[in-house]
Design a protein around this motif. Structure first.
Motif, mmCIF file in Angstrom:
data_model
loop_
_atom_site.group_PDB
_atom_site.id
_atom_site.type_symbol
_atom_site.label_atom_id
_atom_site.label_comp_id
_atom_site.label_asym_id
_atom_site.label_seq_id
_atom_site.Cartn_x
_atom_site.Cartn_y
_atom_site.Cartn_z
ATOM 1 N N GLY A 14 0.797 -1.227 0.000
ATOM 2 C CA GLY A 14 0.000 0.000 0.000
ATOM 3 C C GLY A 14 0.828 1.275 0.000
ATOM 4 N N ILE A 15 2.023 1.218 0.568
ATOM 5 C CA ILE A 15 2.808 2.453 0.709
ATOM 6 C C ILE A 15 3.374 2.900 -0.641
ATOM 7 N N THR A 16 3.837 1.929 -1.447
ATOM 8 C CA THR A 16 4.372 2.296 -2.762
ATOM 9 C C THR A 16 3.341 3.080 -3.569
ATOM 10 N N GLU A 17 2.106 2.564 -3.632
ATOM 11 C CA GLU A 17 1.044 3.230 -4.382
ATOM 12 C C GLU A 17 0.784 4.621 -3.797
ATOM 13 N N ALA A 18 0.736 4.689 -2.466
ATOM 14 C CA ALA A 18 0.444 5.980 -1.823
ATOM 15 C C ALA A 18 1.538 7.003 -2.127
ATOM 16 N N VAL A 19 2.796 6.559 -2.166
ATOM 17 C CA VAL A 19 3.890 7.506 -2.437
ATOM 18 C C VAL A 19 3.879 7.891 -3.911
ATOM 19 N N ARG A 20 3.724 6.892 -4.775
ATOM 20 C CA ARG A 20 3.709 7.177 -6.220
ATOM 21 C C ARG A 20 2.616 8.193 -6.557
ATOM 22 N N SER A 21 1.447 8.036 -5.943
ATOM 23 C CA SER A 21 0.333 8.941 -6.275
ATOM 24 C C SER A 21 0.288 10.149 -5.329
ATOM 25 N N ARG A 22 1.334 10.257 -4.464
ATOM 26 C CA ARG A 22 1.392 11.371 -3.500
ATOM 27 C C ARG A 22 0.051 11.521 -2.744
ATOM 28 N N ASP A 23 -0.370 10.386 -2.161
ATOM 29 C CA ASP A 23 -1.616 10.348 -1.399
ATOM 30 C C ASP A 23 -1.331 10.829 0.032
ATOM 31 N N ILE A 50 13.684 3.857 -6.445
ATOM 32 C CA ILE A 50 14.996 4.469 -6.691
ATOM 33 C C ILE A 50 14.899 5.702 -7.587
ATOM 34 N N ASP A 51 14.042 5.614 -8.618
ATOM 35 C CA ASP A 51 13.979 6.706 -9.598
ATOM 36 C C ASP A 51 13.465 8.017 -9.028
ATOM 37 N N GLU A 52 12.696 7.951 -7.937
ATOM 38 C CA GLU A 52 12.124 9.207 -7.430
ATOM 39 C C GLU A 52 12.379 9.425 -5.933
ATOM 40 N N GLU A 53 13.339 8.673 -5.354
ATOM 41 C CA GLU A 53 13.550 8.780 -3.903
ATOM 42 C C GLU A 53 13.915 10.210 -3.485
ATOM 43 N N VAL A 54 14.707 10.896 -4.305
ATOM 44 C CA VAL A 54 15.188 12.233 -3.923
ATOM 45 C C VAL A 54 14.028 13.230 -3.807
ATOM 46 N N GLU A 55 12.951 13.009 -4.577
ATOM 47 C CA GLU A 55 11.780 13.880 -4.443
ATOM 48 C C GLU A 55 10.805 13.327 -3.385
ATOM 49 N N LEU A 57 11.270 11.338 -0.673
ATOM 50 C CA LEU A 57 11.647 11.294 0.754
ATOM 51 C C LEU A 57 11.337 12.625 1.454
ATOM 52 N N PRO A 58 11.726 13.766 0.884
ATOM 53 C CA PRO A 58 11.334 15.029 1.538
ATOM 54 C C PRO A 58 9.812 15.221 1.561
ATOM 55 N N TRP A 59 9.124 14.751 0.518
ATOM 56 C CA TRP A 59 7.651 14.830 0.528
ATOM 57 C C TRP A 59 7.088 14.050 1.720
ATOM 58 N N LEU A 60 7.627 12.854 1.961
ATOM 59 C CA LEU A 60 7.172 12.045 3.099
ATOM 60 C C LEU A 60 7.408 12.776 4.427
ATOM 61 N N VAL A 61 8.588 13.362 4.575
ATOM 62 C CA VAL A 61 8.899 14.080 5.817
ATOM 63 C C VAL A 61 7.884 15.196 6.050
ATOM 64 N N GLN A 62 7.583 15.937 4.982
ATOM 65 C CA GLN A 62 6.650 17.054 5.148
ATOM 66 C C GLN A 62 5.244 16.584 5.489
ATOM 67 N N VAL A 63 4.790 15.546 4.821
ATOM 68 C CA VAL A 63 3.441 15.033 5.092
ATOM 69 C C VAL A 63 3.353 14.509 6.529
ATOM 70 N N VAL A 64 4.368 13.767 6.955
ATOM 71 C CA VAL A 64 4.371 13.224 8.316
ATOM 72 C C VAL A 64 4.368 14.358 9.340
ATOM 73 N N ASN A 78 21.107 6.726 0.669
ATOM 74 C CA ASN A 78 21.412 7.668 -0.413
ATOM 75 C C ASN A 78 21.603 9.092 0.127
ATOM 76 N N PRO A 79 22.825 9.614 0.095
ATOM 77 C CA PRO A 79 23.082 10.935 0.677
ATOM 78 C C PRO A 79 22.266 12.044 0.028
ATOM 79 N N LEU A 80 21.967 11.925 -1.258
ATOM 80 C CA LEU A 80 21.177 12.963 -1.927
ATOM 81 C C LEU A 80 19.747 12.984 -1.399
ATOM 82 N N ALA A 81 19.162 11.814 -1.270
ATOM 83 C CA ALA A 81 17.794 11.732 -0.740
ATOM 84 C C ALA A 81 17.763 12.194 0.719
ATOM 85 N N LEU A 82 18.744 11.740 1.508
ATOM 86 C CA LEU A 82 18.823 12.168 2.914
ATOM 87 C C LEU A 82 18.913 13.686 3.010
ATOM 88 N N SER A 83 19.799 14.252 2.181
ATOM 89 C CA SER A 83 20.034 15.684 2.234
ATOM 90 C C SER A 83 18.755 16.461 1.915
#
Lengths: 265, 265
Positions: A14-23, A50-55, A57-64, A78-83
């Motif tokens: 369920g989480i993959t779909e939710a992240v892909r669709s920015r639910d 992998i293809d969209e982790e850099v975008e 991961l910060p989206w997840l932080v903000q939603v949470v 991934n240092p880029l995604a972490l950053s």
């Protein structure tokens, strides 16, 4: 016990779909549930995308963090995604994770310093990879802690992950983890420990039973943090019981409160 | 794990009446149930019936051993009752218990020698009574083991009871027991340990939860025997899980067999 809620992870249904669709609502609900069940940190992990982790991961932080007043455990190698995720995080974050592998260490330590983050540190290095035995894990862990402290990280911000591997492939692996915790704690009594438990039971039936039995062993050895589902009543009951037995629950206040709240199974 | 079934004890409901009226069927059924559930020894204890213990204890041994092909754990501080029960016991008995208190030691050791019995040994002596701290319990236990070995008892026949006391009256008591097991085991790796668990939770709610959590801690420290109700599914499930995690279950055979038999909760 420091609890990190593990449920926002794209390896879970369920989480993959939710992240892909920015639910936002789906993710926010997972955050609220875990916070209400007692999580101190909310883990965010979208490493399978992998293809969209850099975008993502910060989206997840903000939603949470719009949904709950809790810090995140930002979970990526991934240092880029972490950053990108650290840049939008409010309060003191936890980074999951650093290792003693030179390339990974050098890129992650800068982020730990820049954001004054708590850090989950795996007992791995370039020479040994994931060591099979406790003495090597202890050696790698002790050296990693010394390096982190040398780099200005407070001992109280370091969470050692002893590496949990399945007993189904090597029957000694639960004891190796327990001995690693005990051995590192003898050298650094002030350091924290943090790990997921479920790897230990990979490939076996009644995984919950094995996971919570293992948790009690790790807690006796010194584990004071875990990445888990705080909605798992049987696991949480056992944590309350273990804290009471380990004399980490003054006047048994938390145990009795959990009982009165109907939380103990 | 060596399991002693605890259900034939006149402090438990129904047993007093059954012993007073010499109800063979009731006692035999309790013995059969426990043997079927995996007990290696059947504990017999009628210590609350002081006026008739010397007659009732051998009667219990005979009834149990006519019903099941198991040895008894003959449970009394009274040398006369023990002696009468040992006289009718078939096979190698377990005596519960001896201490380092001079009078008790001197009277019980003779019976241990005469019947080549396994012996449960409590870490108590005249000087310290029931010691409050682990270092004293370890000291008393180590000296008691040395005395027993000196008297010709095989290390493999000695079951040290670390003394389980309630965390509700002293919050350190679970850890004292765990540390006592670990400390004595370091000196005598070949000795066994045996205790009841339920005292630890006296006066608290959800006693089963505390008892089985405590059991896991004691097993990690080295406990390899317990006096319990082998019909307690949650406790037994946890024993199977703990043995698997502690690498005491080759090829996870017992764990998987228990799973297939529907025994794991």
């Amino acid at each position: 016990m420091i609890l990190v809620g593990e449920k926002i992870n794209t390896s879970l249904k369920g989480i993959t779909e939710a992240v892909r669709s920015r639910d936002r609502e789906f993710i926010a609900r997972k955050a609220v549930e875990q916070a209400e069940n007692g999580a101190h940190y909310i883990d965010v992990n979208c490493g399978t995308l992998i293809d969209e982790e850099v975008e993502a991961l910060p989206w997840l932080v903000q939603v949470v963090q719009e949904a709950v007043d809790k810090p995140c455990c930002i979970d990526s190698p991934n240092p880029l995604a972490l950053s990108a995720a650290l840049r939008v995080h409010k309060g003191k974050p936890m980074i999951n994770s650093i290792t003693a592998e030179k390339e990974r260490y050098d890129s992650i330590i800068k982020l730990v310093q820049e954001y004054n983050a708590a850090i989950v540190a795996l007992v791995m290095d370039d020479e040994h990879g994931m060591p099979k035995d406790a003495p090597t894990r202890i050696k790698v862990g002790v050296r990693l802690i010394a390096d982190l402290v040398q780099a200005g990280v407070a001992l109280d911000d370091i969470y050692i992950d002893p590496l949990i591997q399945p007993i189904s492939t090597d029957s000694n692996m639960a004891l190796v983890a327990v001995d690693t915790i005990r051995g590192i704690r003898e050298v650094y009594p002030g350091v924290h420990f943090m790990c997921g438990l479920s790897n230990v039971s990979f490939g076996l039936p009644r995984r919950g039973l094995l996971n919570r039995t293992f948790l009690v062993m790790c807690m006796l050895a010194g584990l004071d943090g875990a990445i888990l589902d705080p909605g798992n009543r049987e696991m949480m009951s056992m944590i309350y019981a273990a804290e009471a037995l380990l004399n980490r629950d003054a006047y048994l206040k938390n145990y009795l409160k959990a009982y009165r709240s109907g939380l103990l199974d």
